[in-house]
Design a protein around this motif. Structure first.
Motif, PDB file in Angstrom:
ATOM      1  N   GLU A   1       0.831  -1.207   0.000  1.00 59.51           N
ATOM      2  CA  GLU A   1       0.000   0.000   0.000  1.00 59.51           C
ATOM      3  C   GLU A   1       0.862   1.253   0.000  1.00 59.51           C
ATOM      4  O   GLU A   1       1.662   1.462   0.900  1.00 59.51           O
ATOM      5  CB  GLU A   1      -0.938   0.000   1.208  1.00 59.51           C
ATOM      6  CG  GLU A   1      -1.899  -1.162   1.231  1.00 59.51           C
ATOM      7  CD  GLU A   1      -2.833  -1.239   0.020  1.00 59.51           C
ATOM      8  OE1 GLU A   1      -3.032  -0.244  -0.698  1.00 59.51           O
ATOM      9  OE2 GLU A   1      -3.364  -2.336  -0.212  1.00 59.51           O
TER      10      GLU A   1
ATOM     11  N   TYR B   1      -2.216   6.015  -1.687  1.00 65.49           N
ATOM     12  CA  TYR B   1      -2.840   7.152  -0.991  1.00 65.49           C
ATOM     13  C   TYR B   1      -1.793   8.029  -0.317  1.00 65.49           C
ATOM     14  O   TYR B   1      -1.972   9.240  -0.218  1.00 65.49           O
ATOM     15  CB  TYR B   1      -3.888   6.668  -0.001  1.00 65.49           C
ATOM     16  CG  TYR B   1      -5.114   6.062  -0.669  1.00 65.49           C
ATOM     17  CD1 TYR B   1      -5.279   6.105  -2.056  1.00 65.49           C
ATOM     18  CD2 TYR B   1      -6.105   5.451   0.061  1.00 65.49           C
ATOM     19  CE1 TYR B   1      -6.391   5.550  -2.679  1.00 65.49           C
ATOM     20  CE2 TYR B   1      -7.226   4.903  -0.549  1.00 65.49           C
ATOM     21  CZ  TYR B   1      -7.361   4.958  -1.910  1.00 65.49           C
ATOM     22  OH  TYR B   1      -8.464   4.421  -2.522  1.00 65.49           O
TER      23      TYR B   1
ATOM     24  N   GLN C   1      -5.619  -0.419  -2.319  1.00 70.66           N
ATOM     25  CA  GLN C   1      -5.845   0.990  -2.624  1.00 70.66           C
ATOM     26  C   GLN C   1      -6.051   1.206  -4.119  1.00 70.66           C
ATOM     27  O   GLN C   1      -6.903   2.002  -4.517  1.00 70.66           O
ATOM     28  CB  GLN C   1      -4.694   1.853  -2.121  1.00 70.66           C
ATOM     29  CG  GLN C   1      -4.662   1.971  -0.611  1.00 70.66           C
ATOM     30  CD  GLN C   1      -3.499   2.796  -0.100  1.00 70.66           C
ATOM     31  OE1 GLN C   1      -2.676   3.287  -0.865  1.00 70.66           O
ATOM     32  NE2 GLN C   1      -3.424   2.940   1.210  1.00 70.66           N
TER      33      GLN C   1
ATOM     34  N   PHE D   1      -9.336   2.741  -5.673  1.00 68.63           N
ATOM     35  CA  PHE D   1      -9.267   3.939  -6.512  1.00 68.63           C
ATOM     36  C   PHE D   1      -9.979   3.721  -7.851  1.00 68.63           C
ATOM     37  O   PHE D   1     -10.538   4.661  -8.422  1.00 68.63           O
ATOM     38  CB  PHE D   1      -7.814   4.370  -6.738  1.00 68.63           C
ATOM     39  CG  PHE D   1      -7.697   5.682  -7.458  1.00 68.63           C
ATOM     40  CD1 PHE D   1      -7.871   6.874  -6.783  1.00 68.63           C
ATOM     41  CD2 PHE D   1      -7.423   5.723  -8.812  1.00 68.63           C
ATOM     42  CE1 PHE D   1      -7.786   8.093  -7.448  1.00 68.63           C
ATOM     43  CE2 PHE D   1      -7.327   6.928  -9.497  1.00 68.63           C
ATOM     44  CZ  PHE D   1      -7.511   8.119  -8.801  1.00 68.63           C
TER      45      PHE D   1
ATOM     46  N   GLU E   1     -11.349  13.285  -1.565  1.00 73.38           N
ATOM     47  CA  GLU E   1     -11.550  13.237  -0.112  1.00 73.38           C
ATOM     48  C   GLU E   1     -12.988  12.807   0.208  1.00 73.38           C
ATOM     49  O   GLU E   1     -13.209  11.988   1.105  1.00 73.38           O
ATOM     50  CB  GLU E   1     -11.265  14.607   0.497  1.00 73.38           C
ATOM     51  CG  GLU E   1     -11.366  14.629   2.008  1.00 73.38           C
ATOM     52  CD  GLU E   1     -10.990  15.977   2.599  1.00 73.38           C
ATOM     53  OE1 GLU E   1     -11.638  16.369   3.582  1.00 73.38           O
ATOM     54  OE2 GLU E   1     -10.063  16.629   2.079  1.00 73.38           O
TER      55      GLU E   1
ATOM     56  N   GLN F   1     -13.226   9.103  -0.505  1.00 68.57           N
ATOM     57  CA  GLN F   1     -12.573   8.331   0.552  1.00 68.57           C
ATOM     58  C   GLN F   1     -13.403   8.292   1.827  1.00 68.57           C
ATOM     59  O   GLN F   1     -13.374   7.291   2.539  1.00 68.57           O
ATOM     60  CB  GLN F   1     -11.211   8.926   0.896  1.00 68.57           C
ATOM     61  CG  GLN F   1     -10.079   8.405   0.067  1.00 68.57           C
ATOM     62  CD  GLN F   1      -8.754   8.811   0.653  1.00 68.57           C
ATOM     63  OE1 GLN F   1      -8.429   9.987   0.724  1.00 68.57           O
ATOM     64  NE2 GLN F   1      -7.997   7.833   1.093  1.00 68.57           N
TER      65      GLN F   1
END
Length: 117
Positions: free
Chosen positions: A14, A17, A60, A64, A106, A109
Motif C-alpha cells: 500500500e 494514498y 488501494q 481507486f 476526499e 474516501q
C-alpha cells in the motif's frame, strides 16, 4: 529479500494514498505544474510501473478504480470519459481541476454519496 519502505509504508503493498497526499502538498514538485492531466499521467505511470515490476494490484489501487464510477455518477456522465476529463470539464482550468480532484477524492474516501446534497 529486504522490502523497500518509504515513510514506514511497504511500497510493495500500500502506497498510492500516501503518494496522493504528498502530491497534494507539493503538486509542482511531482507534476511539474498543477494539472489534473499530469496527475492522471502520473497515476497511469504508477500503475504501469507496478505492473511491469510484477507487483500485484493493491487494495488501494482497486479502491481507486471505483473513483471513476463515483465521478460519473456525481456528474451524471454515461460516456467513456475518464475521471480527469470529467473533472476538468467542470472546472475553470487545469489547476482548478486538480484542486477539485483532491476535494472530490476526499469525499470519495470518506464514503460520501456521489450525489451532492
Amino acid at each position: 529479500m529486504t522490502q523497500v519502505t518509504q515513510s514506514g509504508l511497504d511500497v510493495k503493498t500500500e502506497y498510492l494514498y500516501n503518494l496522493l497526499a504528498r502530491i497534494k502538498q507539493r503538486p509542482g514538485m511531482y507534476l511539474g505544474k498543477c494539472s489534473i492531466t499530469r496527475m492522471r499521467m502520473l497515476l497511469d505511470g504508477y500503475g504501469m510501473a507496478r505492473s511491469e515490476l510484477g507487483l500485484p494490484r493493491t487494495k488501494q489501487q482497486c479502491e481507486f478504480d471505483k473513483f471513476q464510477d463515483w465521478i460519473q455518477e456525481r456528474f451524471k456522465i454515461t460516456s467513456s470519459h475518464g475521471w480527469d476529463s470529467i473533472i476538468l470539464f467542470h472546472s475553470a482550468d487545469e489547476r482548478d481541476a486538480l484542486d477539485n480532484f483532491f476535494n472530490l477524492f476526499e469525499k470519495f474516501q470518506n464514503g460520501e454519496s456521489p450525489l451532492p446534497s
